[in-house]
Motif scaffolding. Structure first.
Motif, PDB file in Angstrom:
ATOM      1  N   UNK A   2      29.485 -27.851 -12.014  1.00 56.11           N
ATOM      2  CA  UNK A   2      28.697 -28.452 -13.271  1.00 56.11           C
ATOM      3  C   UNK A   2      28.576 -27.562 -14.268  1.00 56.11           C
ATOM      4  N   UNK A   3      28.137 -28.173 -15.351  1.00 54.80           N
ATOM      5  CA  UNK A   3      27.765 -27.410 -16.595  1.00 54.80           C
ATOM      6  C   UNK A   3      26.294 -27.777 -17.135  1.00 54.80           C
ATOM      7  N   UNK A   4      25.389 -26.712 -17.262  1.00 56.17           N
ATOM      8  CA  UNK A   4      24.126 -26.954 -17.618  1.00 56.17           C
ATOM      9  C   UNK A   4      24.082 -26.498 -19.061  1.00 56.17           C
ATOM     10  N   UNK A   5      24.240 -27.559 -19.805  1.00 57.64           N
ATOM     11  CA  UNK A   5      24.454 -27.373 -21.435  1.00 57.64           C
ATOM     12  C   UNK A   5      23.332 -28.585 -22.066  1.00 57.64           C
ATOM     13  N   UNK A   6      23.153 -28.084 -23.184  1.00 56.78           N
ATOM     14  CA  UNK A   6      22.444 -29.133 -24.079  1.00 56.78           C
ATOM     15  C   UNK A   6      22.957 -30.739 -23.728  1.00 56.78           C
ATOM     16  N   UNK A   7      22.423 -31.691 -23.560  1.00 54.25           N
ATOM     17  CA  UNK A   7      22.740 -33.212 -23.621  1.00 54.25           C
ATOM     18  C   UNK A   7      23.380 -33.457 -22.208  1.00 54.25           C
ATOM     19  N   UNK A   8      23.165 -32.558 -21.174  1.00 55.42           N
ATOM     20  CA  UNK A   8      23.708 -33.003 -19.907  1.00 55.42           C
ATOM     21  C   UNK A   8      22.493 -32.924 -18.795  1.00 55.42           C
ATOM     22  N   UNK A   9      22.338 -33.682 -17.977  1.00 56.21           N
ATOM     23  CA  UNK A   9      21.409 -33.527 -16.961  1.00 56.21           C
ATOM     24  C   UNK A   9      22.002 -32.650 -15.911  1.00 56.21           C
ATOM     25  N   UNK A  12      28.051 -23.669 -14.103  1.00 60.40           N
ATOM     26  CA  UNK A  12      28.011 -22.620 -15.198  1.00 60.40           C
ATOM     27  C   UNK A  12      26.949 -23.054 -16.121  1.00 60.40           C
ATOM     28  N   UNK A  13      26.259 -22.222 -16.691  1.00 60.46           N
ATOM     29  CA  UNK A  13      24.915 -22.450 -17.130  1.00 60.46           C
ATOM     30  C   UNK A  13      24.790 -21.672 -18.614  1.00 60.46           C
ATOM     31  N   UNK A  14      24.215 -22.148 -19.769  1.00 55.72           N
ATOM     32  CA  UNK A  14      23.827 -21.701 -20.945  1.00 55.72           C
ATOM     33  C   UNK A  14      22.467 -21.152 -20.559  1.00 55.72           C
ATOM     34  N   UNK A  17      18.862 -23.312 -20.067  1.00 54.89           N
ATOM     35  CA  UNK A  17      17.895 -23.112 -18.700  1.00 54.89           C
ATOM     36  C   UNK A  17      16.344 -22.485 -19.063  1.00 54.89           C
ATOM     37  N   UNK A  18      16.463 -21.713 -20.052  1.00 50.80           N
ATOM     38  CA  UNK A  18      15.382 -21.050 -20.488  1.00 50.80           C
ATOM     39  C   UNK A  18      14.482 -22.295 -21.068  1.00 50.80           C
ATOM     40  N   UNK A  19      15.073 -22.918 -21.828  1.00 55.60           N
ATOM     41  CA  UNK A  19      14.343 -24.080 -22.498  1.00 55.60           C
ATOM     42  C   UNK A  19      13.880 -25.282 -21.632  1.00 55.60           C
ATOM     43  N   UNK A  20      14.538 -25.286 -20.489  1.00 59.56           N
ATOM     44  CA  UNK A  20      14.059 -26.370 -19.242  1.00 59.56           C
ATOM     45  C   UNK A  20      13.416 -25.718 -18.221  1.00 59.56           C
ATOM     46  N   UNK A  21      13.012 -24.531 -18.632  1.00 60.37           N
ATOM     47  CA  UNK A  21      12.757 -23.671 -17.167  1.00 60.37           C
ATOM     48  C   UNK A  21      11.752 -24.272 -16.249  1.00 60.37           C
TER      49      UNK A  21
END
Length: 157
Positions: A80-87, A95-97, A101-105
């Motif tokens: 998966x990709x953890x990026x803006x605009x994706x659940x 793979x995460x930005x 992740x910090x913004x959605x902690x």
């Protein structure tokens, strides 16, 4: 596409990393730019996620996120990709930005608590507060730091 074999030093490095993880250590993998760090940590991610370890690769730039994702895809690994605009998806490997992740902690705390291995690309950036907050939330996770530049000019460890 055929899977390319690792170079001998990369195979040795992969085995050293895995040995450190088996001992519950948090290794720092230092290798020169262009020598194949992404390929080595992708192989480690493949092995540990195949063993059932929820694994996340953190990056701080889009280019690095894309590079890590392409490396995993070349190995045939779903992720998966953890990026803006994706659940957040439920893939065992992500793979995460770090910024996302910090913004959605607060929302991601249950997910972060389930992580067994956090791979931090450009690990010399972990002294930043956003990394510290996210890493602190992953209480069970071992950490594999990856960098070509292990010494910070500001002297921070």
């Amino acid at each position: 596409m055929a899977r390319r074999e690792l170079r001998p030093y990369q195979m040795e490095d992969r085995e050293r990393i895995l040995a450190a993880l088996r001992l519950r250590r948090n290794p720092l993998y230092v290798l020169d730019t262009g020598a194949g760090k992404t390929r080595v940590f992708s192989e480690v991610a493949d092995i540990v996620s195949s063993a059932g370890w929820r694994t996340v690769i953190f990056t701080h730039r889009w280019e690095l996120l894309g590079q890590a994702s392409r490396s995993l895809a070349a190995l045939g690994l779903n992720h998966g990709l953890v990026v803006p605009g994706r659940a957040l998806c439920h893939d065992i490997l992500q793979v995460a930005s770090i910024d996302t992740v910090d913004a959605r902690l607060g929302h991601y705390l249950p997910y972060l608590e389930s992580i067994r291995l956090a791979i931090i690309d450009e690990a010399h950036h972990t002294a930043a507060r956003k990394y510290m907050r996210v890493l602190e939330a992953m209480r069970r996770a071992l950490r594999l730091g990856v960098t070509a530049t292990p010494y910070r000019t500001d002297g921070t460890g």
